[in-house]
Enzyme design. Structure first.
Site, PDB file in Angstrom:
ATOM      1  N   ASP A 106     -11.196  -6.025   6.740  1.00  0.00           N
ATOM      2  CA  ASP A 106     -10.250  -6.859   6.867  1.00  0.00           C
ATOM      3  C   ASP A 106     -10.133  -7.410   8.218  1.00  0.00           C
ATOM      4  OD1 ASP A 106     -10.236  -6.881   4.129  1.00  0.00           O
ATOM      5  OD2 ASP A 106      -8.374  -5.522   4.293  1.00  0.00           O
ATOM      6  N   LEU A 126     -21.671  -2.717   8.601  1.00  0.00           N
ATOM      7  CA  LEU A 126     -22.528  -1.417   8.613  1.00  0.00           C
ATOM      8  C   LEU A 126     -21.780  -0.120   8.701  1.00  0.00           C
ATOM      9  CD1 LEU A 126     -25.995  -2.759   9.845  1.00  0.00           C
ATOM     10  CD2 LEU A 126     -25.351  -2.576   7.174  1.00  0.00           C
ATOM     11  N   ASP A 143       1.120  -1.226   0.124  1.00  0.00           N
ATOM     12  CA  ASP A 143      -0.011   0.058   0.262  1.00  0.00           C
ATOM     13  C   ASP A 143       0.914   1.180  -0.110  1.00  0.00           C
ATOM     14  OD1 ASP A 143      -2.415  -1.641   0.274  1.00  0.00           O
ATOM     15  OD2 ASP A 143      -2.690  -1.344   2.368  1.00  0.00           O
ATOM     16  N   LYS A 167      -6.192  -7.207   0.726  1.00  0.00           N
ATOM     17  CA  LYS A 167      -7.350  -7.832   1.722  1.00  0.00           C
ATOM     18  C   LYS A 167      -6.844  -9.140   2.053  1.00  0.00           C
ATOM     19  CE  LYS A 167     -10.614  -5.005  -0.941  1.00  0.00           C
ATOM     20  NZ  LYS A 167     -10.542  -3.862   0.144  1.00  0.00           N
ATOM     21  N   ALA A 225      -3.781 -10.444   2.402  1.00  0.00           N
ATOM     22  CA  ALA A 225      -2.683 -10.523   3.739  1.00  0.00           C
ATOM     23  C   ALA A 225      -3.285 -10.025   4.829  1.00  0.00           C
ATOM     24  CB  ALA A 225      -1.579  -9.787   3.058  1.00  0.00           C
ATOM     25  N   ASN A 226      -3.965  -8.637   4.563  1.00  0.00           N
ATOM     26  CA  ASN A 226      -4.645  -8.088   5.714  1.00  0.00           C
ATOM     27  C   ASN A 226      -5.500  -9.021   6.825  1.00  0.00           C
ATOM     28  OD1 ASN A 226      -3.507  -5.784   4.935  1.00  0.00           O
ATOM     29  ND2 ASN A 226      -5.589  -5.036   4.263  1.00  0.00           N
TER      30      ASN A 226
HETATM   31  O1  RIB Z   1      -9.075  -3.618   2.402  1.00  0.00           O
HETATM   32  C1  RIB Z   1      -8.029  -2.767   2.465  1.00  0.00           C
HETATM   33  C2  RIB Z   1      -6.988  -3.192   1.333  1.00  0.00           C
HETATM   34  O2  RIB Z   1      -7.591  -2.877   0.087  1.00  0.00           O
HETATM   35  C3  RIB Z   1      -5.667  -2.169   1.474  1.00  0.00           C
HETATM   36  O3  RIB Z   1      -4.681  -2.714   2.157  1.00  0.00           O
HETATM   37  C4  RIB Z   1      -5.263  -2.314  -0.125  1.00  0.00           C
HETATM   38  O4  RIB Z   1      -4.298  -3.235  -0.448  1.00  0.00           O
HETATM   39  C5  RIB Z   1      -6.494  -2.771  -0.904  1.00  0.00           C
HETATM   40  O5  RIB Z   1      -6.508  -4.010  -1.109  1.00  0.00           O
END
Ligand code: RIB
Length: 308
Positions: free
Chosen positions: A248, A216, A11, A38, A40-41
């Site tokens: 996420d 929401l 990011d 998303k 990896a998060n």
């Molecule tokens: O949901 C957030 C993510 O959306 C960010 O980390 C970005 O990389 C996008 O994938």
């Protein structure tokens, strides 16, 4: 054990004075690179919450790829399933304004090369939880859901970013996570004339036999189980710095709770606490809490309430 099949992005976070409108240029003094994507998060959120997590995804043979793999390992995520491809590591540009609102563009790069065949059959068997999002090619997700359903494992899909989902894939899910917009788009793509999140979630739960969770934002979350049991989960009140990755974090911590055998209502409360805490610093993963931090903040959020 949780396996996350999904995206891995670097990011580029730009703290802008305002989100640019179409055709507008806005200036900000600098930017920061922060791990994201998303998939990896969600993997990092689940691991920090105490789950055993493996990530399957793709990066490029470049500096970002190496940093992102190291970041996963440092967070306690097993990253043997992260392959290097000839495509560049995905990036996301994220403009964040002073009110914590954001606008995100993703260049998918290596995420487009992921292959569901990289997920071992053992990861899909009973007792395992497969976690998916929509930043990798949708047909790979649909094929993997079919394999997991046949193998007996549980499957959670966050439909982010929103895309039409075939009814066969929906039927293969155990947990379906959407926000308001994704819920409305799903109803639309299924030809349903419904616009209220609760009504959409009820029909999804009933017709697909799935637990449908609708986030929401500041209004919390709704969850409807296949037998019609409905829950409303309040949010953690915070002063947000950056909401990137809150959804996420919610998904990852919900997965961690369910994987550890917690009841849905308990897992929802932990997810709500974690999602709120995750908004308190710039970057998707920066302020994702660990298990102890979630435990410590639990009494700041009311438990999920049954909805009549
Ligand atoms: O949901 C957030 C993510 O959306 C960010 O980390 C970005 O990389 C996008 O994938």
């Amino acid at each position: 054990m949780i396996t996350v099949f999904g995206s891995i992005n670097m990011d580029l976070v730009l703290p802008v004075p305002s989100i640019p409108r179409p055709g507008e240029t806005v200036l900000c003094p600098s930017y920061e690179t922060k791990p994201g994507g998303k998939g990896a998060n969600q993997a990092v959120a689940a691991a920090r919450a105490g789950a055993e997590v493996a990530m399957v995804g793709a990066v490029g043979r470049d500096g970002y790829g190496a940093q992102l793999r190291a970041n996963l390992v440092e967070a306690g995520v097993e990253a043997e399933g992260v392959r290097e491809t000839e495509h560049p590591t995905a990036i996301a540009t994220i403009a964040v304004d002073p009110s914590a609102e954001n606008a995100i563009c993703v260049a998918g790069g290596a995420n487009g090369a992921v292959d569901q065949a990289w997920v071992a059959e053992e990861a899909l068997s009973a007792g395992n939880l497969l976690v998916l999002q929509m930043e990798v090619p949708a047909p790979q997700n649909w094929a993997l859901i079919e394999r997991a359903k046949a193998a007996g494992g549980r499957v959670m899909l966050s439909l982010a970013p929103a895309a039409p989902i075939p009814k066969t894939a929906l039927d293969g899910l155990d947990f379906f996570l959407v926000n308001r917009i994704e819920a409305a788009m799903t109803a639309d793509s299924l030809g349903w004339s419904l616009d209220k999140p609760l009504a959409i979630a009820r029909r999804l739960a009933d017709e697909a036999g799935v637990t449908c969770v609708v986030t929401l934002g500041g209004d919390g979350a709704l969850a409807i189980e296949p037998d019609g049991t409905a829950w409303r989960q309040p949010v953690l009140t915070i002063d947000p710095v950056d909401t990137t990755g809150a959804g996420d974090t919610f998904a990852g911590v919900l997965a961690a709770g369910l994987d550890s055998g917690k009841a849905l209502a308990d897992a929802l409360r932990r997810a709500a606490v974690a999602a709120g805490l995750a908004c308190t610093a710039l970057g998707a993963q920066e302020s994702m809490p660990d298990k102890a931090e979630i435990d410590a903040a639990l009494d700041r959020v009311d438990a999920a309430q049954l909805v009549a």
